[in-house]
Motif scaffolding. Structure first.
Motif, PDB file in Angstrom:
ATOM      1  N   ASP A  56       0.551  -1.035  -0.011  1.00  0.00           N
ATOM      2  CA  ASP A  56      -0.404   0.193   0.134  1.00  0.00           C
ATOM      3  C   ASP A  56       0.931   1.229  -0.420  1.00  0.00           C
ATOM      4  O   ASP A  56       0.770   2.018  -1.097  1.00  0.00           O
ATOM      5  N   ALA A  57       1.788   1.161   0.588  1.00  0.00           N
ATOM      6  CA  ALA A  57       2.830   2.148   0.743  1.00  0.00           C
ATOM      7  C   ALA A  57       3.172   2.784  -0.737  1.00  0.00           C
ATOM      8  O   ALA A  57       3.984   3.746  -0.849  1.00  0.00           O
ATOM      9  N   GLU A  58       4.067   1.036  -1.139  1.00  0.00           N
ATOM     10  CA  GLU A  58       4.863   1.457  -2.362  1.00  0.00           C
ATOM     11  C   GLU A  58       3.507   2.372  -3.565  1.00  0.00           C
ATOM     12  O   GLU A  58       4.161   2.818  -4.136  1.00  0.00           O
ATOM     13  N   ILE A  59       2.392   1.592  -3.644  1.00  0.00           N
ATOM     14  CA  ILE A  59       1.877   2.461  -4.491  1.00  0.00           C
ATOM     15  C   ILE A  59       1.057   3.610  -4.283  1.00  0.00           C
ATOM     16  O   ILE A  59       1.398   4.098  -4.876  1.00  0.00           O
ATOM     17  N   ARG A  60       1.145   3.942  -2.840  1.00  0.00           N
ATOM     18  CA  ARG A  60       0.786   5.857  -2.696  1.00  0.00           C
ATOM     19  C   ARG A  60       2.006   6.350  -2.624  1.00  0.00           C
ATOM     20  O   ARG A  60       1.930   7.870  -3.790  1.00  0.00           O
ATOM     21  N   SER A  61       3.331   6.434  -2.952  1.00  0.00           N
ATOM     22  CA  SER A  61       4.343   7.057  -3.286  1.00  0.00           C
ATOM     23  C   SER A  61       4.699   6.736  -4.178  1.00  0.00           C
ATOM     24  O   SER A  61       4.787   7.527  -5.284  1.00  0.00           O
ATOM     25  N   ALA A  62       4.251   6.080  -5.327  1.00  0.00           N
ATOM     26  CA  ALA A  62       4.450   6.128  -7.008  1.00  0.00           C
ATOM     27  C   ALA A  62       3.334   7.124  -6.998  1.00  0.00           C
ATOM     28  O   ALA A  62       3.536   7.585  -8.102  1.00  0.00           O
ATOM     29  N   VAL A  63       1.973   7.302  -6.799  1.00  0.00           N
ATOM     30  CA  VAL A  63       1.134   7.964  -7.415  1.00  0.00           C
ATOM     31  C   VAL A  63       1.302   9.479  -6.945  1.00  0.00           C
ATOM     32  O   VAL A  63       0.905  10.625  -7.624  1.00  0.00           O
ATOM     33  N   ALA A  64       1.745   9.715  -5.441  1.00  0.00           N
ATOM     34  CA  ALA A  64       2.806  11.170  -5.286  1.00  0.00           C
ATOM     35  C   ALA A  64       3.863  11.449  -6.764  1.00  0.00           C
ATOM     36  O   ALA A  64       3.831  12.824  -6.423  1.00  0.00           O
ATOM     37  N   ALA A  65       4.521  10.268  -7.218  1.00  0.00           N
ATOM     38  CA  ALA A  65       5.139  10.954  -8.701  1.00  0.00           C
ATOM     39  C   ALA A  65       4.648  11.447  -9.294  1.00  0.00           C
ATOM     40  O   ALA A  65       5.342  11.996 -10.424  1.00  0.00           O
ATOM     41  N   PHE A  66       3.375  11.127  -9.791  1.00  0.00           N
ATOM     42  CA  PHE A  66       2.736  11.498 -10.628  1.00  0.00           C
ATOM     43  C   PHE A  66       2.197  13.241 -10.601  1.00  0.00           C
ATOM     44  O   PHE A  66       1.661  13.771  -9.863  1.00  0.00           O
ATOM     45  N   PRO A  67       2.411  13.717 -12.299  1.00  0.00           N
ATOM     46  CA  PRO A  67       1.993  15.235 -12.130  1.00  0.00           C
ATOM     47  C   PRO A  67       0.627  14.736 -11.623  1.00  0.00           C
ATOM     48  O   PRO A  67      -0.412  14.323 -11.721  1.00  0.00           O
ATOM     49  N   GLU A  68       0.124  16.582 -10.822  1.00  0.00           N
ATOM     50  CA  GLU A  68      -1.302  16.852 -10.337  1.00  0.00           C
ATOM     51  C   GLU A  68      -2.331  16.692 -11.990  1.00  0.00           C
ATOM     52  O   GLU A  68      -3.587  15.603 -11.342  1.00  0.00           O
ATOM     53  N   ASP A  69      -1.690  17.112 -12.581  1.00  0.00           N
ATOM     54  CA  ASP A  69      -2.973  16.774 -14.357  1.00  0.00           C
ATOM     55  C   ASP A  69      -2.416  16.081 -15.342  1.00  0.00           C
ATOM     56  O   ASP A  69      -3.134  16.271 -16.238  1.00  0.00           O
ATOM     57  N   HIS A  70      -2.028  14.397 -14.657  1.00  0.00           N
ATOM     58  CA  HIS A  70      -1.492  14.077 -15.677  1.00  0.00           C
ATOM     59  C   HIS A  70      -1.746  12.365 -14.932  1.00  0.00           C
ATOM     60  O   HIS A  70      -1.547  11.721 -14.333  1.00  0.00           O
ATOM     61  N   ARG A  71      -3.195  12.364 -14.319  1.00  0.00           N
ATOM     62  CA  ARG A  71      -3.469  11.268 -13.034  1.00  0.00           C
ATOM     63  C   ARG A  71      -4.863  10.616 -14.353  1.00  0.00           C
ATOM     64  O   ARG A  71      -5.064   9.912 -13.388  1.00  0.00           O
TER      65      ARG A  71
END
Ligand code: ZN
Length: 337
Positions: free
Chosen positions: A213-228
């Protein structure tokens, strides 16, 4: 003939005799589909003889059980299902098999996502809402026609009034933790002699899920806000979206039972162009051709294959639940980062 099961049983017997515990055969367990089967396997280990009905890469939405499946259910001591109306064929299969044992709903206790009503609020497109409505009515109509059991007829009667739920709850790791708690509790109750082993397996596996779960959250945090936002074949990622903050759009609704209409596809193509959605993802359980067509018409790239409703085979990149989630986030990361 010495079968694999009896080999395992005799190995278990040796261990049990050595520890002074009472010898017994592994618990005969059925899981409805491969992702749930892996979770049961992680907790049950060698104390469980597991049969999975919908195989790797199989589509549970349109699964047609065989007489073999009915025999597996008839012989089971415990049956695990996802619930949330995922396995529309299960009630009839259980009735046909004559199985009278417990049916454990692994998703019991998750917060279900309704698929009619608040799509606009959650940021899904208009096409999604309309599609869900159409798909729902159609699917239930078919069930009612085919249905031999009372359960399905009752269901169809309610179908037009009640608001259905998205069944794909396992796509959120905190929900998988709920599944694991339910699975462990059911195994402990059905097989108290091995309760300590189930408890220990569940604790060890829950720690792995927390790390995932932590791994997925940190991966998503690296995506640009307007590119999700990404495109998949059907709406299988609603729980993933809600937990991790990605947006998904799909030509098909929460079931693969009804095909996307030309109008839905046209709307989706407009949306991909207007929002510059960068990638579409194949799913292992659906036909890739529609998405290939959408990709070629919009210029969105094909981001690879994600695993929505079934694991891959043992040699594939998603042979376990954890590997499936890691594969999917790696695919999304490659397209969105
Ligand atoms: Zn699905």
């Amino acid at each position: 003939m010495l079968t694999r099961r009896s080999l395992l049983a005799s190995a278990a017997l040796t261990v049990l005799l050595a520890t002074g515990a009472q010898a017994q055969d592994p618990l005969k367990v059925v899981a409805s589909f491969s992702i749930l089967g892996d979770l049961v396997h992680q907790i049950g280990g060698e104390h469980v003889a597991l049969t999975t009905l919908v195989p790797a890469d199989g589509d549970a939405h349109v699964f047609q059980p065989t007489p073999n499946d009915a025999q597996s259910v008839a012989a089971a001591q415990l049956v695990f299902v996802n619930g949330l109306d995922f396995e529309g064929w299960m009630d009839r299969l259980i009735e046909a098999s004559g199985y009278k044992g417990p049916v454990v709903v692994a998703s019991q206790g998750v917060d279900p996502i309704p698929f009619e009503g608040d799509e606009e609020e959650e940021g899904h497109g208009h096409a999604h809402g309309e599609h869900a409505e159409e798909g729902h009515g159609h699917a239930h109509g078919e069930h009612a026609e085919e249905g031999h059991g009372h359960a399905h007829e009752d269901h169809a009667d309610e179908g037009h009034d009640h608001h259905g739920v998205d069944p794909h709850a396992w796509q959120s790791v905190p929900n998988a933790e709920i599944y694991v708690k339910n699975i462990a509790a059911a195994l402990e109750q059905a097989d108290p002699a091995n309760a300590a082993a189930y408890k220990a397996n569940a604790e060890a596996y829950e720690a792995k899920l927390k790390a995932l779960d932590a791994e997925i959250r940190s991966a998503v945090a690296a995506f640009p806000e307007d590119h999700r936002t990404v495109v998949t074949s059907h709406d299988a990622f609603g729980y993933f979206a809600k937990t991790y903050g990605l947006n998904f759009v799909a030509p098909e609704g929460i079931s693969t039972e009804s095909e996307a209409s030309a109008q839905d596809v046209a709307k989706l193509i407009d949306q991909i162009r207007a929002e510059h959605i960068p990638a579409v993802f194949m799913e292992n359980v659906t036909d890739p051709r529609l998405l290939e067509q959408i990709a070629s018409e919009t210029g969105a790239k094909i981001g690879g294959t994600v695993y929505s409703d079934a694991l891959s085979g043992p040699e594939g990149p998603a042979a376990t639940y954890i590997d499936m989630m890691k594969n999917n986030i790696a695919m999304f990361s490659a397209a969105l980062k």
